[in-house]
Design a protein around this motif. Structure first.
Motif, PDB file in Angstrom:
ATOM      1  N   GLN A  37       0.832  -1.212   0.000  1.00  0.00           N
ATOM      2  CA  GLN A  37       0.000   0.000   0.000  1.00  0.00           C
ATOM      3  C   GLN A  37       0.862   1.256   0.000  1.00  0.00           C
ATOM      4  O   GLN A  37       0.453   2.296  -0.496  1.00  0.00           O
ATOM      5  CB  GLN A  37      -0.927   0.032   1.219  1.00  0.00           C
ATOM      6  CG  GLN A  37      -2.144  -0.827   1.102  1.00  0.00           C
ATOM      7  CD  GLN A  37      -3.143  -0.327   0.065  1.00  0.00           C
ATOM      8  OE1 GLN A  37      -2.958   0.714  -0.555  1.00  0.00           O
ATOM      9  NE2 GLN A  37      -4.196  -1.065  -0.119  1.00  0.00           N
ATOM     10  N   GLN A  38       2.041   1.166   0.575  1.00  0.00           N
ATOM     11  CA  GLN A  38       2.916   2.331   0.667  1.00  0.00           C
ATOM     12  C   GLN A  38       3.502   2.720  -0.687  1.00  0.00           C
ATOM     13  O   GLN A  38       3.999   3.818  -0.849  1.00  0.00           O
ATOM     14  CB  GLN A  38       4.064   2.046   1.642  1.00  0.00           C
ATOM     15  CG  GLN A  38       3.586   1.762   3.039  1.00  0.00           C
ATOM     16  CD  GLN A  38       4.725   1.310   3.937  1.00  0.00           C
ATOM     17  OE1 GLN A  38       5.864   1.233   3.520  1.00  0.00           O
ATOM     18  NE2 GLN A  38       4.403   1.025   5.179  1.00  0.00           N
ATOM     19  N   TRP A  39       3.475   1.829  -1.654  1.00  0.00           N
ATOM     20  CA  TRP A  39       4.038   2.119  -2.962  1.00  0.00           C
ATOM     21  C   TRP A  39       3.048   2.965  -3.746  1.00  0.00           C
ATOM     22  O   TRP A  39       1.878   2.620  -3.878  1.00  0.00           O
ATOM     23  CB  TRP A  39       4.353   0.836  -3.713  1.00  0.00           C
ATOM     24  CG  TRP A  39       5.523   0.069  -3.140  1.00  0.00           C
ATOM     25  CD1 TRP A  39       6.077   0.218  -1.906  1.00  0.00           C
ATOM     26  CD2 TRP A  39       6.248  -0.971  -3.779  1.00  0.00           C
ATOM     27  NE1 TRP A  39       7.107  -0.662  -1.743  1.00  0.00           N
ATOM     28  CE2 TRP A  39       7.234  -1.409  -2.879  1.00  0.00           C
ATOM     29  CE3 TRP A  39       6.165  -1.579  -5.017  1.00  0.00           C
ATOM     30  CZ2 TRP A  39       8.135  -2.410  -3.191  1.00  0.00           C
ATOM     31  CZ3 TRP A  39       7.061  -2.589  -5.321  1.00  0.00           C
ATOM     32  CH2 TRP A  39       8.036  -2.987  -4.423  1.00  0.00           C
ATOM     33  N   ASN A  40       3.518   4.069  -4.304  1.00  0.00           N
ATOM     34  CA  ASN A  40       2.654   5.002  -5.033  1.00  0.00           C
ATOM     35  C   ASN A  40       1.964   4.339  -6.213  1.00  0.00           C
ATOM     36  O   ASN A  40       2.612   3.779  -7.072  1.00  0.00           O
ATOM     37  CB  ASN A  40       3.464   6.199  -5.538  1.00  0.00           C
ATOM     38  CG  ASN A  40       3.990   7.026  -4.410  1.00  0.00           C
ATOM     39  OD1 ASN A  40       3.414   7.051  -3.336  1.00  0.00           O
ATOM     40  ND2 ASN A  40       5.095   7.705  -4.638  1.00  0.00           N
ATOM     41  N   PRO A 111       8.904   3.624  -0.346  1.00  0.00           N
ATOM     42  CA  PRO A 111       7.687   4.189   0.211  1.00  0.00           C
ATOM     43  C   PRO A 111       7.903   5.038   1.446  1.00  0.00           C
ATOM     44  O   PRO A 111       7.812   6.249   1.375  1.00  0.00           O
ATOM     45  CB  PRO A 111       6.847   2.960   0.511  1.00  0.00           C
ATOM     46  CG  PRO A 111       7.784   1.823   0.545  1.00  0.00           C
ATOM     47  CD  PRO A 111       8.946   2.187  -0.316  1.00  0.00           C
ATOM     48  N   GLN A 112       8.154   4.413   2.539  1.00  0.00           N
ATOM     49  CA  GLN A 112       8.244   5.141   3.801  1.00  0.00           C
ATOM     50  C   GLN A 112       9.502   5.992   3.846  1.00  0.00           C
ATOM     51  O   GLN A 112       9.469   7.144   4.230  1.00  0.00           O
ATOM     52  CB  GLN A 112       8.222   4.132   4.956  1.00  0.00           C
ATOM     53  CG  GLN A 112       7.689   4.680   6.241  1.00  0.00           C
ATOM     54  CD  GLN A 112       6.255   5.187   6.106  1.00  0.00           C
ATOM     55  OE1 GLN A 112       5.461   4.678   5.347  1.00  0.00           O
ATOM     56  NE2 GLN A 112       5.924   6.202   6.836  1.00  0.00           N
ATOM     57  N   SER A 115       9.240   9.179   1.628  1.00  0.00           N
ATOM     58  CA  SER A 115       8.351  10.210   2.158  1.00  0.00           C
ATOM     59  C   SER A 115       8.929  10.813   3.436  1.00  0.00           C
ATOM     60  O   SER A 115       8.819  12.010   3.658  1.00  0.00           O
ATOM     61  CB  SER A 115       6.946   9.658   2.404  1.00  0.00           C
ATOM     62  OG  SER A 115       6.971   8.672   3.405  1.00  0.00           O
TER      63      SER A 115
END
Length: 172
Positions: A37-40, A111-112, A115
């Motif tokens: 889910q963290q992947w754009n 991802p994390q 960001s």
């Protein structure tokens, strides 16, 4: 495949990536989907039971391409994963990343970390901007103080002249 649902990218190979990791062997699709889910732009994950490969589907060709182009930086929960192209007609898909029009960097595969780095950069910029604004304000205040001192010095000079004049009047 253990996931019977389909997405708009299921039959579009340029929107899919094959992701391998020993971490995936006995992990359910729903658990993987949470991690991805963290992947754009990730919209769907499919995986065969007891395999170490998952297929991640993206909403656009560009997002899949960006993720593939940044595959050396890919991690899930701090662990390295391997991103490979899917095959179309027994040949690997060619992911061509179009120029990104956004002024902000977006790496789909960090991802994390990405960001957090971006948020830290923004915070550092705000801190620097705040420091610069504070320095500028202090410079203006110092200029104001210099102006006041100059005015006061002129007033003191006038007072001294007046004092000398009065002293001369008293001393005949």
């Amino acid at each position: 495949m253990t996931n019977k649902t389909f997405c708009k990218s299921c039959r579009v190979p340029t929107r899919q990536l094959r992701v391998k990791s020993s971490l995936f062997r006995n992990v359910s699709v729903s658990d993987l989907k949470e991690q991805f889910q963290q992947w754009n732009g990730m919209i769907h994950v499919s995986k065969k039971k007891e395999q170490n490969t998952a297929y991640v589907h993206f909403s656009t060709d560009d997002l899949a391409s960006i993720c593939y182009q940044n595959r050396n930086n890919a991690t899930i929960n701090g662990k390295k994963v391997y991103i490979l192209p899917v095959s179309k007609d027994k040949k690997p898909v060619n992911y061509v990343q179009r120029p990104i029009s956004s002024p902000l960097p977006t790496l789909a595969c960090e991802p994390q970390q990405q960001s957090e780095r971006f948020e830290q950069q923004q915070f550092d910029q705000q801190q620097q901007t705040g420091r610069d604004a504070f320095k500028n304000m202090m410079k203006r205040k110092l200029d104001e103080i210099d102006d006041i001192l100059e005015i006061r010095e002129k007033e003191i000079q006038k007072i001294k002249k007046t004092k000398k004049f009065l002293e001369k009047l008293l001393d005949p």
